[in-house]
Enzyme design. Structure first.
Site, PDB file in Angstrom:
ATOM      1  N   ASP A   1     -11.470   1.935   2.767  1.00 35.83           N
ATOM      2  CA  ASP A   1     -11.749   0.509   2.543  1.00 35.83           C
ATOM      3  C   ASP A   1     -13.191   0.253   2.113  1.00 35.83           C
ATOM      4  O   ASP A   1     -13.510  -0.843   1.641  1.00 35.83           O
ATOM      5  CB  ASP A   1     -11.521  -0.270   3.851  1.00 35.83           C
ATOM      6  CG  ASP A   1     -10.178  -0.991   3.891  1.00 35.83           C
ATOM      7  OD1 ASP A   1      -9.673  -1.387   2.818  1.00 35.83           O
ATOM      8  OD2 ASP A   1      -9.656  -1.180   5.005  1.00 35.83           O
TER       9      ASP A   1
ATOM     10  N   LYS B   1       0.842  -1.203   0.000  1.00 34.62           N
ATOM     11  CA  LYS B   1       0.000   0.000   0.000  1.00 34.62           C
ATOM     12  C   LYS B   1       0.880   1.256   0.000  1.00 34.62           C
ATOM     13  O   LYS B   1       0.583   2.226  -0.707  1.00 34.62           O
ATOM     14  CB  LYS B   1      -0.958  -0.034   1.204  1.00 34.62           C
ATOM     15  CG  LYS B   1      -2.016  -1.124   1.036  1.00 34.62           C
ATOM     16  CD  LYS B   1      -2.870  -1.417   2.263  1.00 34.62           C
ATOM     17  CE  LYS B   1      -3.780  -2.625   1.962  1.00 34.62           C
ATOM     18  NZ  LYS B   1      -4.652  -3.028   3.065  1.00 34.62           N
TER      19      LYS B   1
ATOM     20  N   GLN C   1      -5.503  -2.033   9.280  1.00 34.66           N
ATOM     21  CA  GLN C   1      -5.135  -3.279   8.608  1.00 34.66           C
ATOM     22  C   GLN C   1      -5.664  -4.472   9.405  1.00 34.66           C
ATOM     23  O   GLN C   1      -5.437  -4.581  10.615  1.00 34.66           O
ATOM     24  CB  GLN C   1      -3.605  -3.361   8.448  1.00 34.66           C
ATOM     25  CG  GLN C   1      -3.116  -4.549   7.635  1.00 34.66           C
ATOM     26  CD  GLN C   1      -3.579  -4.512   6.170  1.00 34.66           C
ATOM     27  OE1 GLN C   1      -3.755  -3.441   5.591  1.00 34.66           O
ATOM     28  NE2 GLN C   1      -3.774  -5.671   5.584  1.00 34.66           N
TER      29      GLN C   1
END
Ligand code: GUN
Length: 309
Positions: A124, A57, A101
């Site tokens: 997300d 990322k 995460q």
């Protein structure tokens, strides 16, 4: 009828073009508003797979020319401590996208920590507001993996309308939103899961199989029809450290018209959509009407009216 060589759905190449487009949009934001899109990642503990994903990322942020911050917390952190870290990122006007995460170490409640990410910084697409918007066909921040799959399919001009789409796996972050997206595109959708009685009876009917089950070799060549499109969302680590998907590549590739590899298929697209969502959040923070992924296409209601229901 054998299909000689399937077309590879190459997520690496497509993700680069998504990131390059993000870079252009970011540059415009910087020129006109002095804003640099900024993704913050909360990484708790030292799970090695999570560390690999977070590095990917960060790399993608560099490629897109956007800022990234990784807030690292020890595995012994409390749910409250992780939530506090998220809350301060939420209050920071210079941060546009926030993710925690997953998975979190045992003892930390993911739902509680995720609830501290505001809907307009939810890169997300996990927030209940964004999940609801997706359901209603008004998505602004789509969940990254299903949106990445849609972009792979669209880029290869694979028709969803009227297609039999079989999704294997019913998770909140892949299977369920994937089903909603495919339905919105007027596919006929079947969602299979661990309690499905005869999986191959379903997959053999599919024009498009999307597997997100997390089981090595779950989908084999005898389970798909000739000419099927097969999308492998699985990311499994073998004992020797190699990464593999849910699809037995060789036997499925012998029958499929299109197949996504692991690595190099859906994974890079998931990351690219995360960056695209962050850029969209930055655009919206200055009032720019950024393109909505859901802006085109047929309203859900059309599907039911076409059936007369
Ligand atoms: N862990 C594995 N995939 C994901 C993802 O897409 N988002 C987050 N936050 N964690 C993950």
């Amino acid at each position: 009828m054998a299909v000689a060589t399937p077309t590879t759905l190459d997520g690496r190449t497509l993700s680069r073009s998504v990131l390059d487009e993000c870079r252009s949009r970011g540059e415009l934001l910087t020129e006109r508003f002095g804003v640099i899109p900024h993704l913050a990642v909360v990484l708790v503990g030292d799970d090695s797979a999570s560390a690999v994903y977070v590095r990917a990322k960060e790399r993608a942020c560099r490629r897109a020319g956007i800022r990234s911050t990784v807030v690292r917390l020890p595995a012994t952190s409390s749910t409250e401590a992780v939530s506090d870290a998220v809350t301060s990122l939420a209050a920071d006007e210079g941060v546009h996208g926030i993710i925690v995460q997953l998975p979190l170490p045992t003892g930390i409640d993911p739902a509680t920590t995720l609830a501290h990410i505001p809907a307009d910084k939810d890169a997300d697409g996990f927030h209940r507001h964004n999940v609801g918007s997706l359901f209603l066909g008004q998505s602004v921040y789509p969940p990254c993996t299903p949106e990445g799959v849609m972009r792979l399919l669209d880029n290869a001009d694979i028709e969803l309308e009227g297609a039999n789409v079989v999704i294997v796996g019913a998770s909140n972050i892949v299977g369920k939103p994937m089903a909603v997206m495919a339905l919105r595109r007027e596919a006929t959708v079947t969602v299979c899961h661990a309690r499905t009685r005869d999986l191959s009876a379903h997959t053999r009917q599919a024009d498009i199989v999307i597997c997100a089950a997390g089981h090595v070799g779950l989908i084999t060549g005898d389970m798909v029809k000739h000419g099927a499109v097969v999308i492998d969302v699985g990311i499994n680590r073998l004992p020797d450290g190699r990464v593999t998907g849910d699809v037995d590549y060789d036997s499925v590739a012998a029958k499929a018209s299109h197949i996504s590899p692991v690595p190099g298929g859906v994974g890079p697209m998931t990351v690219a959509v995360l960056i695209a969502n962050t850029v969209r959040a930055a655009e919206r923070s200055v009032g720019l009407p950024s393109p909505r992924p859901d802006a085109e296409g047929t309203e859900f209601s059309t599907v039911s009216s076409a059936q007369g229901s």
